[in-house]
Scaffold this motif. Structure first.
Motif, PDB file in Angstrom:
ATOM      1  N   GLU A 146      -8.671  27.460 -41.085  1.00 48.69           N
ATOM      2  CA  GLU A 146      -9.681  28.580 -41.113  1.00 48.69           C
ATOM      3  C   GLU A 146     -11.189  27.427 -40.908  1.00 48.69           C
ATOM      4  O   GLU A 146     -11.790  28.347 -39.672  1.00 48.69           O
ATOM      5  CB  GLU A 146     -10.315  29.393 -42.113  1.00 48.69           C
ATOM      6  CG  GLU A 146     -11.677  30.272 -41.931  1.00 48.69           C
ATOM      7  CD  GLU A 146     -11.659  31.259 -43.255  1.00 48.69           C
ATOM      8  OE1 GLU A 146     -12.664  32.464 -43.219  1.00 48.69           O
ATOM      9  OE2 GLU A 146     -11.358  31.300 -44.945  1.00 48.69           O
ATOM     10  N   VAL A 147     -11.197  26.358 -41.177  1.00 52.62           N
ATOM     11  CA  VAL A 147     -12.434  25.861 -41.143  1.00 52.62           C
ATOM     12  C   VAL A 147     -11.673  25.005 -38.964  1.00 52.62           C
ATOM     13  O   VAL A 147     -12.891  24.971 -37.939  1.00 52.62           O
ATOM     14  CB  VAL A 147     -12.949  24.320 -41.087  1.00 52.62           C
ATOM     15  CG1 VAL A 147     -14.015  24.035 -40.671  1.00 52.62           C
ATOM     16  CG2 VAL A 147     -13.353  25.698 -43.126  1.00 52.62           C
ATOM     17  N   HIS A 148     -11.390  24.320 -38.705  1.00 50.22           N
ATOM     18  CA  HIS A 148     -11.002  23.172 -37.764  1.00 50.22           C
ATOM     19  C   HIS A 148     -10.363  24.418 -36.509  1.00 50.22           C
ATOM     20  O   HIS A 148     -10.251  23.726 -35.525  1.00 50.22           O
ATOM     21  CB  HIS A 148      -9.852  22.146 -38.394  1.00 50.22           C
ATOM     22  CG  HIS A 148      -8.121  22.837 -38.283  1.00 50.22           C
ATOM     23  ND1 HIS A 148      -8.061  22.923 -36.862  1.00 50.22           N
ATOM     24  CD2 HIS A 148      -7.689  22.884 -39.033  1.00 50.22           C
ATOM     25  CE1 HIS A 148      -6.052  23.254 -36.902  1.00 50.22           C
ATOM     26  NE2 HIS A 148      -6.283  23.381 -38.404  1.00 50.22           N
ATOM     27  N   GLU A 149     -10.196  25.181 -36.985  1.00 47.26           N
ATOM     28  CA  GLU A 149      -9.927  25.919 -36.350  1.00 47.26           C
ATOM     29  C   GLU A 149     -10.893  26.621 -34.907  1.00 47.26           C
ATOM     30  O   GLU A 149     -10.872  27.861 -34.147  1.00 47.26           O
ATOM     31  CB  GLU A 149      -8.733  27.124 -36.042  1.00 47.26           C
ATOM     32  CG  GLU A 149      -7.731  26.411 -36.505  1.00 47.26           C
ATOM     33  CD  GLU A 149      -5.732  27.519 -36.515  1.00 47.26           C
ATOM     34  OE1 GLU A 149      -6.779  29.043 -36.922  1.00 47.26           O
ATOM     35  OE2 GLU A 149      -5.009  27.275 -36.431  1.00 47.26           O
ATOM     36  N   GLU A 150     -12.291  27.040 -35.649  1.00 47.19           N
ATOM     37  CA  GLU A 150     -13.338  27.657 -35.224  1.00 47.19           C
ATOM     38  C   GLU A 150     -14.258  27.791 -33.652  1.00 47.19           C
ATOM     39  O   GLU A 150     -14.098  28.140 -33.342  1.00 47.19           O
ATOM     40  CB  GLU A 150     -14.433  27.318 -36.488  1.00 47.19           C
ATOM     41  CG  GLU A 150     -15.219  28.733 -36.201  1.00 47.19           C
ATOM     42  CD  GLU A 150     -14.701  30.091 -36.852  1.00 47.19           C
ATOM     43  OE1 GLU A 150     -15.357  30.780 -35.652  1.00 47.19           O
ATOM     44  OE2 GLU A 150     -13.796  30.369 -37.341  1.00 47.19           O
ATOM     45  N   GLY A 151     -14.027  26.122 -33.782  1.00 50.80           N
ATOM     46  CA  GLY A 151     -15.385  25.857 -32.215  1.00 50.80           C
ATOM     47  C   GLY A 151     -14.543  25.134 -32.174  1.00 50.80           C
ATOM     48  O   GLY A 151     -13.320  24.404 -32.021  1.00 50.80           O
ATOM     49  N   PRO A 152     -15.641  23.984 -30.887  1.00 51.88           N
ATOM     50  CA  PRO A 152     -14.800  23.114 -29.881  1.00 51.88           C
ATOM     51  C   PRO A 152     -14.193  21.730 -30.722  1.00 51.88           C
ATOM     52  O   PRO A 152     -14.625  21.719 -31.975  1.00 51.88           O
ATOM     53  CB  PRO A 152     -15.921  22.802 -28.997  1.00 51.88           C
ATOM     54  CG  PRO A 152     -16.915  24.041 -28.933  1.00 51.88           C
ATOM     55  CD  PRO A 152     -16.792  24.680 -30.398  1.00 51.88           C
ATOM     56  N   LEU A 153     -13.732  20.910 -30.061  1.00 52.97           N
ATOM     57  CA  LEU A 153     -12.983  19.454 -30.609  1.00 52.97           C
ATOM     58  C   LEU A 153     -13.986  18.726 -29.657  1.00 52.97           C
ATOM     59  O   LEU A 153     -13.750  18.393 -28.747  1.00 52.97           O
ATOM     60  CB  LEU A 153     -11.451  19.357 -30.776  1.00 52.97           C
ATOM     61  CG  LEU A 153     -11.331  18.337 -31.053  1.00 52.97           C
ATOM     62  CD1 LEU A 153     -11.236  17.956 -32.936  1.00 52.97           C
ATOM     63  CD2 LEU A 153      -9.937  18.656 -31.179  1.00 52.97           C
ATOM     64  N   ILE A 154     -14.205  17.614 -30.791  1.00 56.66           N
ATOM     65  CA  ILE A 154     -14.978  16.436 -30.050  1.00 56.66           C
ATOM     66  C   ILE A 154     -14.020  15.035 -29.879  1.00 56.66           C
ATOM     67  O   ILE A 154     -13.628  15.028 -30.674  1.00 56.66           O
ATOM     68  CB  ILE A 154     -16.532  16.309 -30.657  1.00 56.66           C
ATOM     69  CG1 ILE A 154     -17.553  17.042 -30.966  1.00 56.66           C
ATOM     70  CG2 ILE A 154     -16.883  14.920 -29.632  1.00 56.66           C
ATOM     71  CD1 ILE A 154     -17.346  17.903 -29.069  1.00 56.66           C
TER      72      ILE A 154
END
Length: 713
Positions: A146-154
């Motif tokens: 639920e967390v790692h799919e939420e926003g951009p990946l740096i």
């Protein structure tokens, strides 16, 4: 998220812009009769995400009070919520640190309450990125997806200085399955945790604070020695509850830390950030890439790309009487500025003045607002660590900002908090349930986490001073930590305008030395009762370091990672490396099985499968292992251990990753927070007896499990 979710439709099988409020389900006529849904869309409200705005308008966030506001919900409290005035743990503070402890305790079945003075979770701002180690911890609790799919990946970093590119390269790379820095706002995280707690029938008690607390003396022993007086700030009502433990996750101004009279060692720097969450128009070539822009004359900016084209922009402010903000105010209204004494109060700085300062730093590039502000604040950087994270009796503990505060560089605020939470929660959970000895296990929280916090101050502070061209002295803690191993020598930076070679040298050394630490995967713990200092270990990874997480196979149809078998908030993982189950290793396995059946063995005395999670890693493929574990007394292992298959090539398999001896094998104890506790060769099971005896509490003899092992599987 930066603003309210826009309506969308999946009419064509993928998300497209929608209209209206599709989340409000309208009743439809069926068979000519009017039917109404029993479920009703809960009411929402639109709230301003920032108290400061720009000329482009106002930004709002949609909130759902019934879902997220706990006891402050205007629509009443669920009938299932029945708090008691005697609990195992009281958590004061429902920010990330407190909520993460709550999430772990809920999975352990520990009775607790959690309070917070705020009326709702954070709307916008504050922390916004999580490291790989953060996600590895959440994975063990079942929340990583639920967390790692939420926003951009740096995965890239760009650094410019004085208008020229200093560095543009890949970054945030590691052996973790969660590569990169994952962007998610603190408010989103808090809502994920709140929903999780509701599933466990727990509400955050909002608008509640601690008036006072005291811990009973040893002369008057009690099962719940902490007495805490609470006040509801809305109604004024007070109540007294008793608990076994009190957790202070109540922020940098912690009332609990002050009540314990624990010094907050460190420094308050002369560095201020103006922080803008907004969309920008810019000709800077890496405007939507993580990184920094530095000006030798005007200071530094940090860029964090956010969701939907938003950017978090940190801008160093010059609040001196001769700085750009002072000059601008002097030019606009000289008399008014002189009446103020010619000083710039940092907290009077406006969003437009921050943008003006950012343009000075970005020159020759330009940037301007392209949307209403999502969030704005001015923040003075302090670098402090509590002199102790625990009371002497280990009944009261500090976590998160209550224990340490530091600069934004490295994203350590949020990421250090989950290490605090994961480290503390399994320990107090086991002690609260009388599974572990408080006298020996309790003190390890302070020694492990405080050492790590001191190192954060040095690493984050060194990077901060490079970005800000600052010579402000680093905080020094050696005078309060003489019993610890020496911290790595911090890297000091001397500003070097116009000398890119010196800047690149600093960056090369800094990232080479601290790269894994910046991702949370390099955080070793000093020797203690749970991290013994031994001259001989059965594997290459040292006691007290992150347990490696190699890829493995689970059955003929599924593969994954070793951590997929090491889940649970307080499970004690025994990873047994058993080679190919044949040759010398087979006799050692037989002896291990017999030892685990022995009523006097550590396995039986300390809870069997109720507490331990034995995982066998074998070089066999599934059908081979099935046959080899059906004889010679190994049936008990097949029936009661998780079997994983290490069938990758020898240069990348789990046995090589841990550097296991294929003759003697190895047993690795992996702690619930996924650090290596200790390791022994397979024929050294007796060493585990004394290891666990030092900090676990023996259990009553329970019913026997399959083939004689007590517990459940």
């Amino acid at each position: 998220m930066a603003k309210s979710l826009s309506p969308s439709t999946f009419h064509n099988g993928y998300r497209q812009a929608g209209k209206g409020t599709p989340w409000v389900i309208e009743s439809k006529e069926i068979g000519g009769d009017d039917e109404e849904s029993h479920w009703i869309t809960p009411p929402s409200s639109e709230v301003l995400s920032s108290n400061v705005h720009n000329s482009l308008g106002l930004n709002t966030m949609r909130t759902w009070p019934t879902i997220y506001d706990g006891t402050s919900s205007p629509h009443g409290i669920p009938k299932w919520w029945r708090p008691t005035n005697e609990v195992d743990v009281l958590i004061c503070g429902a920010g990330p640190a407190g909520l993460q402890i709550a999430v772990s305790l809920a999975r352990q079945g520990v009775n607790f309450r959690i309070i917070d003075k705020a009326t709702q979770p954070l709307i916008a701002g504050r922390a916004d990125g999580v490291q790989p180690r953060f996600l590895e911890t959440l994975h063990s609790w079942g929340l990583a997806t639920e967390v790692h799919e939420e926003g951009p990946l740096i995965e890239r970093t760009a650094i410019y200085k004085d208008g020229k590119k200093l560095m543009f390269n890949t970054s945030h790379q590691s052996d973790s399955r969660y590569r990169g820095l994952h962007i998610i706002t603190q408010g989103q995280l808090e809502r994920i945790y709140v929903r999780d707690l509701v599933r466990h029938q727990i509400l955050v008690e909002r608008q509640s604070s601690i008036v006072d607390f005291e811990v009973g003396s040893d002369q008057r022993p009690s099962s719940h020695p902490v007495s805490i007086r609470l006040r509801n700030e809305k109604t004024g009502a007070e109540e007294t509850i008793r608990s076994k433990f009190l957790i202070g996750s109540d922020g940098g101004a912690s009332m609990i830390r002050k009540k314990l009279q624990i010094p907050f060692d460190g420094v308050s720097t002369d560095i201020y950030w103006g922080i803008l969450d907004c969309k920008f128009e810019s000709d800077y070539p890496h405007a939507w890439v993580f990184g920094s822009v530095i000006s030798s004359e005007h200071g530094g900016c940090v860029i964090i790309p956010r969701e939907d084209g938003y950017i978090r922009l940190y801008t160093q402010l010059d609040t001196s009487t001769t700085g750009t903000i002072a000059q601008s105010r002097q030019a606009k209204n000289s008399s008014e500025f002189q009446e103020s004494g010619g000083h710039v109060d940092a907290h009077s700085v406006t969003a437009d003045e921050v943008l003006q300062q950012a343009n000075k730093i970005f020159a020759p590039y330009k940037l301007k607002f392209a949307a209403p502000l999502s969030w704005f604040t001015v923040w003075k950087i302090s670098e402090r660590v509590a002199r102790s994270f625990s009371s002497p009796d280990c009944r009261v503990h500090l976590a998160g900002d209550a224990a340490h505060i530091h600069s934004v560089m490295g994203a350590f605020g949020l990421n250090a908090s989950i290490m605090d939470s994961a480290n503390l929660a399994w320990k107090i959970g086991m002690c609260a349930q009388n599974k572990a000895k408080l006298s020996t296990l309790g003190p390890t929280y302070d020694s492990e986490r405080r050492y790590h916090a001191n190192r954060i101050i040095h690493v984050s502070g060194s990077y901060l001073r490079f970005i800000c061209n600052s010579t402000f002295p680093l905080a020094e803690f050696s005078h309060v930590n003489k019993e610890w191993p020496p911290l790595p020598e911090p890297q000091k930076y001397q500003p070097s305008a116009g000398n890119p070679e010196e800047d690149l040298k600093f960056l090369h050394t800094f990232f080479g030395k601290n790269g894994p630490f910046l991702l949370g995967i390099d955080a070793d713990y000093a020797p203690s009762v749970i991290v013994p200092e031994t001259s001989s270990v059965a594997i290459a990874p040292r006691n007290g370091v992150r347990a490696p997480n190699p890829r493995v196979c689970f059955d003929a149809n599924k593969t994954g990672y070793l951590y997929d078998t090491l889940t649970g908030a307080a499970r004690l993982h025994l990873v047994i490396f058993a080679s190919d189950l044949q040759g010398p290793i087979r006799n050692r396995l037989k002896n291990l099985a017999q030892a685990m059946l022995n009523p006097s063995s550590f396995f039986r005395r300390f809870g069997g499968l109720d507490r331990f999670n034995p995982v066998i890693v074998t070089k066999c493929v599934p059908h081979e292992a099935e046959s080899l574990l059906q004889s010679d007394g190994l049936e008990v292992l097949r029936g009661n251990c998780t079997i994983v298959y290490d069938d990758r090539a020898p240069d990348e398999d789990a046995h090589t990753c841990y550097e296991v001896d294929h003759v003697r094998g190895a047993i690795v104890f992996v702690r619930p927070d996924l650090w290596v506790g200790t390791s022994v060769f397979m024929d050294q099971v007796d060493l585990l007896d004394s290891y666990f005896e030092a900090w676990l509490v023996p259990t009553q003899e329970k019913s026997m499990m399959t083939n004689g092992m007590n517990g459940h599987k």
